[in-house]
Scaffold this motif. Structure first.
Motif, mmCIF file in Angstrom:
data_model
loop_
_atom_site.group_PDB
_atom_site.id
_atom_site.type_symbol
_atom_site.label_atom_id
_atom_site.label_comp_id
_atom_site.label_asym_id
_atom_site.label_seq_id
_atom_site.Cartn_x
_atom_site.Cartn_y
_atom_site.Cartn_z
ATOM 1 N N PHE A 72 -6.916 80.687 -0.555
ATOM 2 C CA PHE A 72 -5.498 80.493 -0.238
ATOM 3 C C PHE A 72 -4.657 81.467 -1.056
ATOM 4 O O PHE A 72 -3.760 82.137 -0.534
ATOM 5 N N GLU A 73 -4.987 81.586 -2.337
ATOM 6 C CA GLU A 73 -4.253 82.495 -3.228
ATOM 7 C C GLU A 73 -4.342 83.934 -2.720
ATOM 8 O O GLU A 73 -3.345 84.652 -2.669
ATOM 9 N N THR A 74 -5.555 84.348 -2.333
ATOM 10 C CA THR A 74 -5.752 85.716 -1.835
ATOM 11 C C THR A 74 -4.878 85.973 -0.605
ATOM 12 O O THR A 74 -4.189 86.988 -0.517
ATOM 13 N N SER A 75 -4.884 85.026 0.346
ATOM 14 C CA SER A 75 -4.075 85.189 1.567
ATOM 15 C C SER A 75 -2.595 85.282 1.228
ATOM 16 O O SER A 75 -1.878 86.130 1.764
ATOM 17 N N ILE A 133 -3.414 68.777 -0.218
ATOM 18 C CA ILE A 133 -3.226 69.886 -1.157
ATOM 19 C C ILE A 133 -3.369 69.354 -2.577
ATOM 20 O O ILE A 133 -2.741 68.363 -2.943
ATOM 21 N N SER A 134 -4.236 69.974 -3.352
ATOM 22 C CA SER A 134 -4.442 69.532 -4.736
ATOM 23 C C SER A 134 -3.567 70.365 -5.662
ATOM 24 O O SER A 134 -2.892 71.292 -5.226
ATOM 25 N N SER A 135 -3.632 70.038 -6.936
ATOM 26 C CA SER A 135 -2.803 70.752 -7.910
ATOM 27 C C SER A 135 -3.140 72.243 -7.944
ATOM 28 O O SER A 135 -2.273 73.074 -8.192
ATOM 29 N N ALA A 136 -4.402 72.573 -7.651
ATOM 30 C CA ALA A 136 -4.788 73.989 -7.623
ATOM 31 C C ALA A 136 -4.043 74.712 -6.493
ATOM 32 O O ALA A 136 -3.664 75.873 -6.630
ATOM 33 N N GLY A 137 -3.833 74.004 -5.391
ATOM 34 C CA GLY A 137 -3.082 74.563 -4.276
ATOM 35 C C GLY A 137 -1.596 74.671 -4.600
ATOM 36 O O GLY A 137 -0.947 75.668 -4.273
ATOM 37 N N LEU A 138 -1.062 73.657 -5.281
ATOM 38 C CA LEU A 138 0.344 73.672 -5.691
ATOM 39 C C LEU A 138 0.608 74.873 -6.595
ATOM 40 O O LEU A 138 1.651 75.516 -6.517
ATOM 41 N N ARG A 139 -0.353 75.145 -7.447
ATOM 42 C CA ARG A 139 -0.218 76.262 -8.377
ATOM 43 C C ARG A 139 -0.020 77.571 -7.606
ATOM 44 O O ARG A 139 0.793 78.412 -7.996
ATOM 45 N N VAL A 140 -0.754 77.754 -6.517
ATOM 46 C CA VAL A 140 -0.643 78.972 -5.712
ATOM 47 C C VAL A 140 0.757 79.076 -5.107
ATOM 48 O O VAL A 140 1.382 80.140 -5.143
ATOM 49 N N VAL A 141 1.262 77.958 -4.581
ATOM 50 C CA VAL A 141 2.604 77.941 -3.975
ATOM 51 C C VAL A 141 3.649 78.294 -5.029
ATOM 52 O O VAL A 141 4.553 79.100 -4.814
ATOM 53 N N LEU A 142 3.476 77.693 -6.192
ATOM 54 C CA LEU A 142 4.404 77.924 -7.306
ATOM 55 C C LEU A 142 4.392 79.395 -7.727
ATOM 56 O O LEU A 142 5.428 80.020 -7.943
ATOM 57 N N MET A 143 3.184 79.945 -7.828
ATOM 58 C CA MET A 143 3.014 81.332 -8.240
ATOM 59 C C MET A 143 3.695 82.258 -7.228
ATOM 60 O O MET A 143 4.377 83.212 -7.601
#
Lengths: 110, 391
Positions: free
Chosen positions: A28-31, A52-62
């Motif tokens: 997800f982060e790469t995309s 969506i887990s916290s790891a996914g939230l982190r990507v959105v935040l970033m």
């Protein structure tokens, strides 16, 4: 998890599908980062996400932070109640733009 | 390529060695193959030990040695070596026996050297793959060992599971999904009558989450001594974490101070799940509170203090989303309804039992599915203090 990507009216709309958790967050982060490198106007649709887990939230935040720093715009759209609850719980709704639809998000991109 | 393949040939015919050296002279000169030759079992065993060949090429019957028996024995002793059998008998039963004995391939006598060349090439390739897999495996084992050590270190930083002092009866447990956990709990005495309790969930899992959790845990404990108000404590912890948080990691956390003189819990929330309240014989509830943002995101964030006045027998339950989001085999989430039911069934239970009953119920619900997230639960029961001078 897959991330669909379309361009509508100059806005890259990313739609992840399925579960965004620890095991899929990297993809997800790469995309998302690829999209940010190519465009300054990004919308992420949450209508096809189951979880969506916290790891996914982190990507959105970033993504939000990166775009903000580079003068871009990120709007989160089509968010089901359950996913919105996750954003609200962690306080992310206060720093990320969340709109119910692409139509509603449009003014932010102009 | 560039990999030298060492081949040991066991054959009792005298001209074999000369024949091989002649036929494969180019490959030998080019450093592709290196041959050694044996005509007896003793010599074979010696060369196996010294030379560690990659391929063992043997006749099916050499001076009374059963080639099939030998290769099946060697397969166990030298798992990275592959055997090729030379057989004068091309019938299907013999060849099946050869393959069943653990040979990688076979060639028929009289030897067609074109066929043998191709067979050796394929076998060498298989051995290369095997060695590469073994090397990767060794690396994985090393990483896995390192993870185990990290997990032990992290576990050793947890304060234990139990507090029993005065009115406080506390039990906490962390069950991590990966080696290291992104969740943590903590408790520490701030004075004789005040206990600080913390639960937190770092974004992500395993090593990166564990490293971040150690930073967060240390900062919370350190600031708890400086700021009496949990909200003030979190405000400063947040600012510290934000300061150099390049990786954009964050942590949701709840921090409370149990005051045994005032009989109350003052707590503050940084994007974490609401505290559960279990009272004997009553419907469990989740305490409404103002929530600040998760720690590590935004430097200028305010937090607020919330107060719960204890009645004797109250149990407050701190937990992470590994509880409510535990997924069953069909992908369904445990969720608040089941969680509330588990609390309802144990309103009078001591904290350890309550904790274990919740975990048991989650395990039952998720049976057959892998644990996807860390599960952390901290239960604190506030008992009636029996005053020594009361009558």
């Amino acid at each position: 998890m897959e991330v669909k990507s379309t361009v509508t009216e100059g806005v890259t709309v990313l739609t992840p599908t399925g579960r965004v958790d620890t095991s899929t967050a990297k993809a997800f982060e790469t995309s998302v980062m690829d999209a940010i490198n190519a465009s300054k106007k990004i919308a992420i649709g949450f209508n096809e996400i189951d979880y969506i887990s916290s790891a996914g939230l982190r990507v959105v935040l970033m993504a939000g932070k990166k775009l903000q720093a580079s003068g871009g715009v990120l709007v989160l759209i089509n968010m089901p109640e359950k996913i919105f609850a996750v954003f609200k719980m962690s306080g992310f709704d206060k720093i990320l733009k969340i709109c119910s639809s692409f139509e509603e998000a449009k003014p932010f991109f102009n | 390529m560039g990999n030298l393949t060492k081949i040991l040939v066991l054959d009792d015919e005298e001209d074999t060695e000369d024949l091989f050296l002649q036929k494969f002279r180019h490959q030998i000169e080019d450093g592709i193959y290196e041959f050694s030759f044996a005509t007896s079992l003793e010599k074979t065993e010696e060369l196996l030990k010294i030379g560690r060949p990659d391929i063992f090429l043997t006749d099916i019957n050499v001076n009374g040695i059963d080639g099939i028996d030998l290769i099946s024995k060697l397969r166990k002793e030298y798992p990275l070596m592959r055997s090729v059998v030379i057989s004068a008998y091309g019938d299907i039963n013999t060849l099946r026996a050869v393959m069943r004995g653990g040979a990688h391939d076979f060639v028929i006598k009289p030897i067609d050297f074109n066929d043998l060349t191709e067979t050796l090439r394929k076998t060498a390739k298989a051995v290369d793959k095997l060695k590469a897999a073994e090397a990767t495996n060794m690396k994985l084992v090393a990483i896995s060992n390192e993870l185990d050590v990290s997990a032990q270190l992290q576990k050793s930083l947890l304060p234990g599971n139990v507090v029993k002092k005065g009115n406080i009866d506390l039990y906490a447990e962390n069950i991590s999904a990966a080696e290291c956990s992104g969740d943590f709990y903590d408790f520490f005495w701030l004075s004789d009558t005040k206990l600080g309790i913390v639960i937190a969930d770092v974004s992500g899992k395993n090593v990166s989450a564990a490293m971040f959790s150690i930073i967060a845990k240390t900062l919370i404990k350190a600031y708890s001594r400086v700021y009496e108000s949990p909200a003030e404590c979190f405000k400063n912890v947040n600012a510290s974490i934000c300061h150099e948080n390049v990786a954009t990691m964050f942590v949701t956390a709840m921090y409370g101070v149990v005051d045994m003189e005032k009989n109350e819990l003052t707590y503050t929330n940084a994007g974490h799940l609401p505290v559960g309240l279990v009272q004997p014989g009553k419907e469990p509830v989740f305490l409404e509170c103002d929530s600040g943002m998760a720690l590590g995101i935004f430097e200028e964030v305010e937090f607020s203090d919330n107060v719960h006045k204890f009645t004797p027998g109250d149990t407050v339950v701190f937990y992470t989303d590994g509880v409510t989001e535990a997924a069953s085999k069909t992908g369904e989430e445990y969720d608040y309804e089941r969680f509330t039911a588990a609390l309802r069934a144990n309103t009078k239970a001591p904290p350890k039992i309550l904790n274990q009953e919740i975990v048991k119920d989650i395990r039952k619900f998720t049976a057959g599915a892998p644990q996807s997230d860390d599960i952390t639960i901290l239960c604190l029961k506030y008992r009636l203090r029996i005053m020594p001078n009361a009558n």
